[in-house]
Design a protein around this motif. Structure first.
Motif, mmCIF file in Angstrom:
data_model
loop_
_atom_site.group_PDB
_atom_site.id
_atom_site.type_symbol
_atom_site.label_atom_id
_atom_site.label_comp_id
_atom_site.label_asym_id
_atom_site.label_seq_id
_atom_site.Cartn_x
_atom_site.Cartn_y
_atom_site.Cartn_z
ATOM 1 N N SER A 2 0.815 -1.223 0.000
ATOM 2 C CA SER A 2 0.000 0.000 0.000
ATOM 3 C C SER A 2 0.838 1.258 0.000
ATOM 4 N N GLY A 3 2.159 1.122 0.116
ATOM 5 C CA GLY A 3 3.039 2.274 0.116
ATOM 6 C C GLY A 3 3.355 2.808 1.494
ATOM 7 N N VAL A 4 2.883 2.123 2.540
ATOM 8 C CA VAL A 4 3.147 2.554 3.914
ATOM 9 C C VAL A 4 4.551 2.102 4.306
ATOM 10 N N THR A 5 5.366 3.037 4.771
ATOM 11 C CA THR A 5 6.740 2.747 5.162
ATOM 12 C C THR A 5 6.864 2.755 6.675
ATOM 13 N N GLU A 6 7.470 1.699 7.194
ATOM 14 C CA GLU A 6 7.693 1.557 8.634
ATOM 15 C C GLU A 6 9.178 1.390 8.883
ATOM 16 N N PHE A 7 9.665 2.026 9.935
ATOM 17 C CA PHE A 7 11.084 1.925 10.267
ATOM 18 C C PHE A 7 11.265 1.007 11.468
ATOM 19 N N VAL A 8 12.100 -0.016 11.284
ATOM 20 C CA VAL A 8 12.421 -0.949 12.359
ATOM 21 C C VAL A 8 13.846 -0.638 12.816
ATOM 22 N N PRO A 9 14.041 -0.098 14.022
ATOM 23 C CA PRO A 9 15.395 0.237 14.473
ATOM 24 C C PRO A 9 16.254 -1.003 14.628
ATOM 25 N N ALA A 10 17.568 -0.797 14.588
ATOM 26 C CA ALA A 10 18.506 -1.916 14.650
ATOM 27 C C ALA A 10 18.296 -2.768 15.892
ATOM 28 N N SER A 11 17.946 -2.136 17.006
ATOM 29 C CA SER A 11 17.767 -2.877 18.252
ATOM 30 C C SER A 11 16.548 -3.783 18.233
ATOM 31 N N ALA A 12 15.622 -3.559 17.295
ATOM 32 C CA ALA A 12 14.390 -4.345 17.242
ATOM 33 C C ALA A 12 14.346 -5.308 16.066
ATOM 34 N N VAL A 13 15.370 -5.309 15.236
ATOM 35 C CA VAL A 13 15.364 -6.146 14.034
ATOM 36 C C VAL A 13 15.229 -7.616 14.383
ATOM 37 N N ALA A 14 16.019 -8.093 15.347
ATOM 38 C CA ALA A 14 16.019 -9.525 15.683
ATOM 39 C C ALA A 14 14.676 -9.987 16.242
ATOM 40 N N ASP A 15 13.865 -9.069 16.774
ATOM 41 C CA ASP A 15 12.582 -9.434 17.378
ATOM 42 C C ASP A 15 11.417 -9.271 16.414
ATOM 43 N N ASP A 16 11.654 -8.750 15.233
ATOM 44 C CA ASP A 16 10.581 -8.541 14.263
ATOM 45 C C ASP A 16 10.425 -9.812 13.430
ATOM 46 N N GLU A 17 9.293 -10.488 13.570
ATOM 47 C CA GLU A 17 9.096 -11.774 12.899
ATOM 48 C C GLU A 17 9.078 -11.647 11.379
ATOM 49 N N ARG A 18 8.750 -10.465 10.876
ATOM 50 C CA ARG A 18 8.759 -10.277 9.424
ATOM 51 C C ARG A 18 10.178 -10.372 8.862
ATOM 52 N N LEU A 19 11.167 -10.046 9.675
ATOM 53 C CA LEU A 19 12.555 -10.048 9.213
ATOM 54 C C LEU A 19 13.308 -11.307 9.635
ATOM 55 N N ALA A 20 12.592 -12.299 10.148
ATOM 56 C CA ALA A 20 13.246 -13.540 10.579
ATOM 57 C C ALA A 20 13.969 -14.197 9.407
ATOM 58 N N GLY A 21 15.240 -14.496 9.599
ATOM 59 C CA GLY A 21 16.021 -15.175 8.576
ATOM 60 C C GLY A 21 16.543 -14.284 7.472
#
Length: 611
Positions: free
Chosen positions: A286-305
């Motif tokens: 949809s064009g919505v941009t979300e920022f995931v800080p470096a400290s939260a990357v490992a806990d974001d399930e969308r970025l797993a692996g």
């Protein structure tokens, strides 16, 4: 008459002067408007340039400020014949420090800090981290790119560079499908991505997902434009940009870097900038941009692996080790023990390379970079977590064979040379129980590809399928007088998984991969079939989960009964030479999967053949 003429002259000159001034203002206005429009059209490039000059190189502004103040003071305080000489000298020194010396000193300061941080935070490893047995990267990016391009048939569209991504329980190369002609860029938008399995299994999968602000667009409709507007104070890393899917939603992920300012008074007083991993920008369809800080990357399930730590930072951090013994040593290139990246085979790529590690329940990617203090041998192998940037290093007591020499060994092998291979590259370090091997992809003159392995300690070279075998035998052995066999298996309407079987002294090692109706890998199993043996292929289910898979080179169709899905199984008698050889490779497996290594092919213990 003379009075009229005299009066007309000044009036004409006044009108001419007015017209000239108006023309200058008009031209100036048009020029300013043109610059504004150009900057607006090229805003992402403008932001990148301004960020690099202002934020990434604070010494530029510092020395311009110091030089400007010095010039103003000198102009007010000095007089006489030598005033002009002093002012010219001040301006010259200012430009020299602002453009040349200041950035060089700032880079040295930042490198010294990075080196100190690496020495404190890098973990010394006793052995090379084992690469994944559940996921493997055996299909090279170039081979995957060829397969991906063949899937795009819409005029005006093509694929961009591929990135490794985690998808449906395994790793795949993701190639965005984007408009690549002016007309399609103006009227079209990104068409999703083509996913090509990194382990060589299955056919490429085209996933059409429309993005409001996709890759390849122009101006306000372009992903690059909107991503810049969302985070204008960060430096984006296009090398990490990847299209992937999570829970049915497609995303574009791109990592960002921020530069933290420091000040050092000696030997040259000036500020400098130290790069840090800032986080990841996630843009949905949809064009919505979300920022995931470096400290939260490992806990974001969308970025797993996923691999999100910028490879450019890995290169910069390891290059900075030249400054671990001081600024002078660093400026001279470092001492004898300074690690330097090994030669990249073919010169068409750069370190680090990413390889799957972890296991099926906790997938991960690790960046690997071999370094040497001189010569071709690898003295250290750096392993960097591709999500967090946490680094470890293995130091070898005796240098191991490097990737460049490994590529030459593969190229010089009889099997590759006999089929006219012209390139050998895409080195991937592979480790089984701490034993390092180099996986090298090869390409023949007709574009076909194969895979070679070199034991980094002994130099033992294994090459599999440098060309497609002309026949398939039931024993499924490879190379020389041997032939290669394939088994095609699928579950319901799911794309077939191609499985190659390799002949061994004590049996045939078979790997079967099964996916459910959603395309998720639900089971992998390695089976050793005795020579000449026949084992049926069956998939049992409990609570809709596959719990048993047995494969064989037989042509039997499994019985259909309660709780068992029907699987079509076939083994072609011959394999046409037009079949891409890139589908053939070696995959890691547990050591128990192969009871004995093939003496003819020197297959390393813990490896099996698979497509």
């Amino acid at each position: 008459m003379s009075g009229e003429g005299t009066g007309a002259g000044p009036a004409s000159r006044s009108r001419a002067r007015a017209l000239l001034v108006s023309g200058v203002y008009l031209a100036g206005g048009v020029a300013v408007a043109g610059v504004v429009v150009l900057v607006a059209l090229l805003l992402p490039e403008t932001q990148r340039l301004v960020y690099g000059l202002v934020v990434g190189t604070p010494s530029l502004s510092w020395w311009l400020l110091v030089g400007g103040l010095t010039t103003v003071v000198a102009a007010r305080r000095l007089s006489g014949d030598w005033r002009r000489t002093v002012l010219v000298a001040v301006v010259g020194v200012t430009v020299l420090f602002a453009v040349v010396l200041g950035p060089a000193v700032g880079s040295a300061y930042a490198s010294a800090e990075l080196a100190d941080r690496s020495d404190r935070e890098t973990t010394a490893l006793r052995s090379v981290p084992d690469t994944s047995t559940a996921n493997a990267r055996t299909r090279s990016e170039s081979a995957a790119a060829t397969a991906a391009r063949a899937q795009v048939r819409e005029p005006g569209f093509g694929t961009r560079d591929g990135r490794l991504t985690y998808r449906n329980g395994t790793y795949a190369w993701s190639f965005p499908v984007v408009p690549d002609e002016l007309r399609s860029r103006l009227t079209g938008s990104q068409r999703g991505a083509v996913y090509v399995a990194a382990d060589g299994s299955g056919a490429p999968v085209v996933r059409e997902s429309r993005f409001r602000n996709g890759l390849g667009g122009v101006w306000l409709g372009a992903y690059e434009y909107q991503a810049m507007l969302a985070e204008p104070t960060l430096q984006r890393q296009p090398a990490t940009r990847v299209v992937f899917e999570h829970d049915g939603e497609a995303y574009i992920a791109e990592s960002t870097v921020r530069h933290e300012w420091r000040f050092r008074a000696f030997p040259v007083p000036q500020p400098y900038a130290v790069p840090q991993f800032a986080g990841v920008q996630l843009t949905n369809q949809s064009g919505v941009t979300e920022f995931v800080p470096a400290s939260a990357v490992a806990d974001d399930e969308r970025l797993a692996g996923q691999a999100v730590y910028p490879p450019s930072l890995v290169r910069q951090e390891i290059a900075a080790l030249a400054y671990r013994d001081g600024l002078v040593d660093g400026a001279l290139g470092g001492g004898r023990d300074t690690p330097r990246p090994s030669e990249f085979p073919g010169g068409s790529g750069e370190w680090p390379v990413a390889a799957p590690t972890g296991n099926a329940s906790a997938p991960s990617l690790t960046y690997f970079m071999p370094t040497t203090a001189g010569g071709e041998g690898v003295e250290q192998l750096w392993a960097v977590d591709a999500q967090t940037g946490e680094a470890g290093v293995v130091s070898f007591r005796t240098p191991r064979i490097g990737p460049d020499r490994a590529a030459r060994l593969v190229s010089q092998s009889d099997r590759v040379a006999g089929f006219g291979a012209r390139t050998a590259g895409d080195p991937v370090p592979v480790s089984v129980e701490g034993s390092l091997h180099w996986q090298i992809s090869t390409a023949t003159a007709d574009g076909a590809a194969g895979t070679g392995f070199v034991d980094a300690e002994s130099g033992r070279t294994t090459v599999a399928n440098a060309s497609v075998a002309s026949s398939v035998a039931t024993n499924g052995s490879l190379g020389g007088d041997d032939t290669a066999g394939t088994t095609d298996a699928g579950v319901d309407a799911v794309d077939d998984e191609r499985v190659a079987v390799g002949g061994e002294a004590d049996g045939v090692a078979v790997r079967v991969v099964v996916r459910d109706a959603n395309g998720t890998v639900v089971s992998r199993r390695n089976v050793t079939v005795p020579p000449g043996g026949r084992v049926g292929l069956a998939v049992g289910e409990t609570n809709n989960s596959t719990v048993e898979v047995v494969g064989s080179p037989s042509v039997d169709r499994p019985p259909v009964g309660t709780g068992v899905r029907q699987l079509g199984v076939s083994v072609p008698a011959t394999v046409p030479r037009s079949v891409p050889v890139a589908d053939w490779s070696l995959l890691p497996s547990s050591p128990s999967a192969i009871s004995a290594a093939s003496a003819k092919e020197n297959v390393p213990s813990g490896w099996m053949r698979s497509v």
